[in-house]
Write a protein that holds these residues in place. Structure first.
Motif, PDB file in Angstrom:
ATOM      1  N   LEU A 117      35.931  -2.172  -0.679  1.00 17.82           N
ATOM      2  CA  LEU A 117      35.195  -1.230   0.158  1.00 17.82           C
ATOM      3  C   LEU A 117      36.149  -0.725   1.230  1.00 17.82           C
ATOM      4  O   LEU A 117      36.794  -1.521   1.910  1.00 17.82           O
ATOM      5  CB  LEU A 117      33.993  -1.918   0.817  1.00 17.82           C
ATOM      6  CG  LEU A 117      33.220  -1.123   1.864  1.00 17.82           C
ATOM      7  CD1 LEU A 117      32.537   0.090   1.237  1.00 17.82           C
ATOM      8  CD2 LEU A 117      32.206  -2.022   2.568  1.00 17.82           C
ATOM      9  N   ILE A 118      36.251   0.593   1.401  1.00 21.04           N
ATOM     10  CA  ILE A 118      37.091   1.210   2.429  1.00 21.04           C
ATOM     11  C   ILE A 118      36.224   1.428   3.673  1.00 21.04           C
ATOM     12  O   ILE A 118      35.104   1.957   3.572  1.00 21.04           O
ATOM     13  CB  ILE A 118      37.629   2.582   1.961  1.00 21.04           C
ATOM     14  CG1 ILE A 118      38.386   2.475   0.642  1.00 21.04           C
ATOM     15  CG2 ILE A 118      38.443   3.259   3.060  1.00 21.04           C
ATOM     16  CD1 ILE A 118      39.763   1.936   0.708  1.00 21.04           C
ATOM     17  N   VAL A 119      36.742   1.055   4.863  1.00 22.03           N
ATOM     18  CA  VAL A 119      35.984   1.196   6.111  1.00 22.03           C
ATOM     19  C   VAL A 119      36.859   1.849   7.180  1.00 22.03           C
ATOM     20  O   VAL A 119      38.030   1.498   7.337  1.00 22.03           O
ATOM     21  CB  VAL A 119      35.485  -0.179   6.618  1.00 22.03           C
ATOM     22  CG1 VAL A 119      34.790  -0.042   7.966  1.00 22.03           C
ATOM     23  CG2 VAL A 119      34.538  -0.813   5.607  1.00 22.03           C
ATOM     24  N   ASP A 120      36.265   2.791   7.925  1.00 19.22           N
ATOM     25  CA  ASP A 120      36.928   3.405   9.081  1.00 19.22           C
ATOM     26  C   ASP A 120      35.867   3.910  10.040  1.00 19.22           C
ATOM     27  O   ASP A 120      34.680   3.946   9.705  1.00 19.22           O
ATOM     28  CB  ASP A 120      37.846   4.542   8.645  1.00 19.22           C
ATOM     29  CG  ASP A 120      38.947   4.855   9.652  1.00 19.22           C
ATOM     30  OD1 ASP A 120      39.061   4.165  10.682  1.00 19.22           O
ATOM     31  OD2 ASP A 120      39.714   5.803   9.403  1.00 19.22           O
ATOM     32  N   ASP A 121      36.311   4.323  11.221  1.00 18.60           N
ATOM     33  CA  ASP A 121      35.358   4.802  12.222  1.00 18.60           C
ATOM     34  C   ASP A 121      34.944   6.245  11.989  1.00 18.60           C
ATOM     35  O   ASP A 121      33.805   6.603  12.228  1.00 18.60           O
ATOM     36  CB  ASP A 121      35.913   4.636  13.642  1.00 18.60           C
ATOM     37  CG  ASP A 121      37.085   5.546  13.943  1.00 18.60           C
ATOM     38  OD1 ASP A 121      37.965   5.724  13.061  1.00 18.60           O
ATOM     39  OD2 ASP A 121      37.145   6.079  15.064  1.00 18.60           O
ATOM     40  N   LEU A 122      35.876   7.091  11.517  1.00 18.56           N
ATOM     41  CA  LEU A 122      35.638   8.534  11.508  1.00 18.56           C
ATOM     42  C   LEU A 122      36.073   9.161  10.191  1.00 18.56           C
ATOM     43  O   LEU A 122      37.182   8.898   9.718  1.00 18.56           O
ATOM     44  CB  LEU A 122      36.426   9.178  12.656  1.00 18.56           C
ATOM     45  CG  LEU A 122      36.323  10.693  12.778  1.00 18.56           C
ATOM     46  CD1 LEU A 122      34.964  11.089  13.343  1.00 18.56           C
ATOM     47  CD2 LEU A 122      37.437  11.215  13.677  1.00 18.56           C
ATOM     48  N   LEU A 123      35.218   9.997   9.642  1.00 17.54           N
ATOM     49  CA  LEU A 123      35.547  10.792   8.463  1.00 17.54           C
ATOM     50  C   LEU A 123      35.650  12.242   8.909  1.00 17.54           C
ATOM     51  O   LEU A 123      34.655  12.851   9.298  1.00 17.54           O
ATOM     52  CB  LEU A 123      34.472  10.630   7.388  1.00 17.54           C
ATOM     53  CG  LEU A 123      34.629  11.484   6.130  1.00 17.54           C
ATOM     54  CD1 LEU A 123      35.963  11.227   5.439  1.00 17.54           C
ATOM     55  CD2 LEU A 123      33.466  11.228   5.179  1.00 17.54           C
ATOM     56  N   ALA A 124      36.862  12.779   8.876  1.00 14.23           N
ATOM     57  CA  ALA A 124      37.092  14.180   9.255  1.00 14.23           C
ATOM     58  C   ALA A 124      37.454  14.958   7.991  1.00 14.23           C
ATOM     59  O   ALA A 124      36.581  15.309   7.219  1.00 14.23           O
ATOM     60  CB  ALA A 124      38.162  14.270  10.337  1.00 14.23           C
ATOM     61  N   THR A 125      38.744  15.156   7.732  1.00 17.10           N
ATOM     62  CA  THR A 125      39.161  15.882   6.524  1.00 17.10           C
ATOM     63  C   THR A 125      39.189  14.985   5.293  1.00 17.10           C
ATOM     64  O   THR A 125      39.239  15.480   4.176  1.00 17.10           O
ATOM     65  CB  THR A 125      40.555  16.506   6.696  1.00 17.10           C
ATOM     66  OG1 THR A 125      41.516  15.453   6.822  1.00 17.10           O
ATOM     67  CG2 THR A 125      40.593  17.433   7.917  1.00 17.10           C
ATOM     68  N   GLY A 126      39.210  13.670   5.502  1.00 18.54           N
ATOM     69  CA  GLY A 126      39.227  12.726   4.388  1.00 18.54           C
ATOM     70  C   GLY A 126      40.614  12.355   3.897  1.00 18.54           C
ATOM     71  O   GLY A 126      40.740  11.553   2.973  1.00 18.54           O
ATOM     72  N   GLY A 157      35.483  16.254   4.739  1.00 20.28           N
ATOM     73  CA  GLY A 157      35.950  14.968   4.227  1.00 20.28           C
ATOM     74  C   GLY A 157      35.026  14.326   3.216  1.00 20.28           C
ATOM     75  O   GLY A 157      35.475  13.788   2.201  1.00 20.28           O
ATOM     76  N   ARG A 158      33.743  14.382   3.486  1.00 21.03           N
ATOM     77  CA  ARG A 158      32.778  13.753   2.572  1.00 21.03           C
ATOM     78  C   ARG A 158      32.856  14.383   1.185  1.00 21.03           C
ATOM     79  O   ARG A 158      32.923  13.674   0.172  1.00 21.03           O
ATOM     80  CB  ARG A 158      31.363  13.858   3.136  1.00 21.03           C
ATOM     81  CG  ARG A 158      30.347  13.166   2.259  1.00 21.03           C
ATOM     82  CD  ARG A 158      28.913  13.290   2.795  1.00 21.03           C
ATOM     83  NE  ARG A 158      28.115  12.302   2.144  1.00 21.03           N
ATOM     84  CZ  ARG A 158      27.402  11.371   2.760  1.00 21.03           C
ATOM     85  NH1 ARG A 158      27.377  11.328   4.076  1.00 21.03           N
ATOM     86  NH2 ARG A 158      26.706  10.495   2.079  1.00 21.03           N
TER      87      ARG A 158
END
Length: 177
Positions: A117-126, A157-158
């Motif tokens: 599972l990939i985890v981060d705080d922010l999804l912008a451009t991806g 990004g999504r």
């Protein structure tokens, strides 16, 4: 009034450049209720699913990913900027608005067949998340999804991650910036 994760996120105008509305999660991390809420909500869709490792993207993804891995009783691996890991690494370049960046992962961080599972705080451009996905896949991982606290949907990004076949889980979105 019931608070949401979004209520704990501070917005700082004109950082790091004029016209940018920076979404600051340090206020979320600093509040015990907010931080617990974010971790619980990030891992909720994955409860009961077999996950071998959580891969946290530098840098705030380390904080979130470590906590999610702990709650899921699984391993954690950091996906770092170039030159930050001490061992033998594999690298993945990706495009920024102006130039290129490189993410790295230890070449023995994932065993082929592990579910990640990939985890981060922010999804912008991806771009950073896509680099993380590609690194994990190069080591033979089955990346089961990506989880973020914040999505900036206008930056696409999504859609970029979903085009790679990635399920994307986000806690809140900030439209228009």
């Amino acid at each position: 009034m019931t608070r949401t994760v979004r209520d704990y996120i501070r917005t700082i105008a004109d950082f790091p450049h004029e016209g940018i509305m920076f979404r600051d999660v340090t206020t979320l991390f600093a509040d015990p209720r907010g931080f617990r809420m974010a971790i619980d909500q990030l891992l909720h869709p994955y409860a009961g699913i077999a996950i071998d490792k959580v891969a946290g993207l530098e840098a705030r993804g380390f904080i979130l990913g470590g906590a999610v891995a702990h709650q899921l009783s699984t391993g954690f691996v950091p996906v770092r900027k170039k030159g930050k890991l001490p061992g033998t690494v594999i690298s993945e370049a990706y495009q920024l608005e102006y130039g290129e960046a490189v993410m790295e992962l230890h070449d023995d961080a994932i065993v082929p067949g592990e579910r990640v599972l990939i985890v981060d705080d922010l999804l912008a451009t991806g771009g950073t998340a896509e680099a993380g996905i590609r690194l994990c896949r190069r080591l033979g991982a089955e990346v089961i999804g990506c989880a973020f606290v914040i999505d900036l949907p206008d930056l696409g990004g999504r859609a970029r991650l979903e085009a790679l076949g990635m399920p994307v889980h986000v806690l809140t979105a900030f439209e228009g910036d």
